[in-house]
Design an enzyme around this catalytic site. Sequence first.
Site, PDB file in Angstrom:
ATOM      1  N   ASN A   6     -24.642   9.620  -0.668  1.00  9.45           N
ATOM      2  CA  ASN A   6     -25.935   9.146  -0.160  1.00  9.45           C
ATOM      3  C   ASN A   6     -27.028   9.804  -1.005  1.00  9.45           C
ATOM      4  OD1 ASN A   6     -28.225   8.484   1.279  1.00  9.45           O
ATOM      5  ND2 ASN A   6     -27.746   9.784   3.047  1.00  9.45           N
ATOM      6  N   LYS A  39     -30.126   9.301  -0.975  1.00 14.21           N
ATOM      7  CA  LYS A  39     -31.416   9.413  -0.264  1.00 14.21           C
ATOM      8  C   LYS A  39     -32.545   8.942  -1.175  1.00 14.21           C
ATOM      9  CE  LYS A  39     -29.362  13.205   2.241  1.00 14.21           C
ATOM     10  NZ  LYS A  39     -29.532  14.242   3.226  1.00 14.21           N
ATOM     11  N   HIS A  98     -28.349   7.080  10.217  1.00 13.70           N
ATOM     12  CA  HIS A  98     -28.403   8.422   9.634  1.00 13.70           C
ATOM     13  C   HIS A  98     -29.443   9.243  10.404  1.00 13.70           C
ATOM     14  CE1 HIS A  98     -29.017  11.657   6.764  1.00 13.70           C
ATOM     15  NE2 HIS A  98     -27.885  11.293   6.191  1.00 13.70           N
ATOM     16  N   GLU A 141     -31.626  11.126   9.473  1.00 13.43           N
ATOM     17  CA  GLU A 141     -32.965  11.091   8.894  1.00 13.43           C
ATOM     18  C   GLU A 141     -33.696   9.804   9.282  1.00 13.43           C
ATOM     19  OE1 GLU A 141     -31.942  11.962   4.823  1.00 13.43           O
ATOM     20  OE2 GLU A 141     -31.275  13.945   5.437  1.00 13.43           O
ATOM     21  N   GLU A 154     -21.706  13.528  11.377  1.00 14.18           N
ATOM     22  CA  GLU A 154     -22.674  14.322  10.638  1.00 14.18           C
ATOM     23  C   GLU A 154     -23.473  15.201  11.601  1.00 14.18           C
ATOM     24  OE1 GLU A 154     -23.415  12.651   6.514  1.00 14.18           O
ATOM     25  OE2 GLU A 154     -25.047  11.974   7.799  1.00 14.18           O
ATOM     26  N   GLY A 210     -28.026  18.958   4.706  1.00 14.75           N
ATOM     27  CA  GLY A 210     -28.990  19.501   3.749  1.00 14.75           C
ATOM     28  C   GLY A 210     -29.334  20.960   3.980  1.00 14.75           C
ATOM     29  N   SER A 217     -23.503  19.052   4.203  1.00 15.38           N
ATOM     30  CA  SER A 217     -23.334  20.121   3.218  1.00 15.38           C
ATOM     31  C   SER A 217     -21.908  20.181   2.639  1.00 15.38           C
ATOM     32  CB  SER A 217     -23.749  21.478   3.807  1.00 15.38           C
ATOM     33  OG  SER A 217     -25.115  21.458   4.158  1.00 15.38           O
TER      34      SER A 217
HETATM   35  C1  PEP Z   1     -26.187  13.178   4.246  1.00 14.76           C
HETATM   36  O1  PEP Z   1     -27.280  12.892   3.797  1.00 14.76           O
HETATM   37  O2  PEP Z   1     -25.567  12.326   4.882  1.00 14.76           O
HETATM   38  C2  PEP Z   1     -25.649  14.512   4.010  1.00 14.76           C
HETATM   39  C3  PEP Z   1     -24.522  14.806   4.551  1.00 14.76           C
HETATM   40  O3  PEP Z   1     -26.398  15.343   3.225  1.00 14.76           O
HETATM   41  P1  PEP Z   1     -25.905  16.761   2.575  1.00 14.76           P
HETATM   42  O4  PEP Z   1     -24.557  16.529   2.014  1.00 14.76           O
HETATM   43  O5  PEP Z   1     -26.936  17.073   1.549  1.00 14.76           O
HETATM   44  O6  PEP Z   1     -25.881  17.740   3.709  1.00 14.76           O
END
Ligand code: PEP
Length: 263
Positions: free
Chosen positions: A9, A11, A95, A97, A180, A186, A226
């Site tokens: 992803n 973003k 998501h 976000e 998630e 992040g 992460s």
């Molecule tokens: C994500 O955006 O779905 C995500 C898991 O981000 P990160 O791997 O940066 O934590």
Amino acid sequence: MRCPLVAGNWKMNLTAAEGEALVEELLHIANELFDIDVVVCPPFLSIPKIADVCRRSRVKLGAQNCFWKESGAFTGQVSVRQLIEFRVDYCIVGHSETRGRFGTLEVPEGTTGFFAESEETINLKIKTLLYHGVTPILCVGETLAERGGGITDQVIKAQLEGALKGVDPSELFGLVVAYEPVWAIGTGETCDAAEAERVCAEIRRVLGDIGEPEIADNIRILYGGSVKAGNAKELFAQPNIDGGLVGGASLNAAEFFAIIKGA
Ligand code: PEP
């Protein structure tokens, strides 16, 4: 047997040209792997360019979001019809976000997020994607406060039931779920592999209740939050974790490839 899947992803990162260079690097390695699905989810504007590169490879294309209407006066939105013109195979939905429950601009729980995403809009998107044959990557996960309050499983159950309300159980075959935990996205903090496995097994159990256990057995469940080269292998070795949804670490070809290898 569920085929592992690793999705990047991006973003709101990378220009179309930068994204193209990254996928060119991935092609060589991904084309040698036949037992895993690799997906990149660039920003909308980059999709046409990245679609051209993906056409020459085994790397699949995903979108980061969509709108459920076919067309009309919906300023700033992108329909699933517009996505499939570029052979988008996957689409992230819900998501954290876009649910508006993440980051320094986090809004209080229960209020409208930046993108006004709700269980109802997520449900409409899932139905539209399934109708068009695009695989939804449905994100679910608890906030730190919800985990602290001991309601992780309840939150995730409600998210799954809300997102899949009215979906024909037979259509659940065409679904991917990403666990998630919001607090791990992040932040550099990863969910412990055993706990991630416990939650993913619970997700599979709930999916079995919503559809049927045989269908749930075939749904791919990813972990996201992460994920890095250093922790991917242990996470992906868990019986109910079929790969990962990767944010930051998917922006670097070498790191992303190491994660893919972990699956
Ligand atoms: C994500 O955006 O779905 C995500 C898991 O981000 P990160 O791997 O940066 O934590």
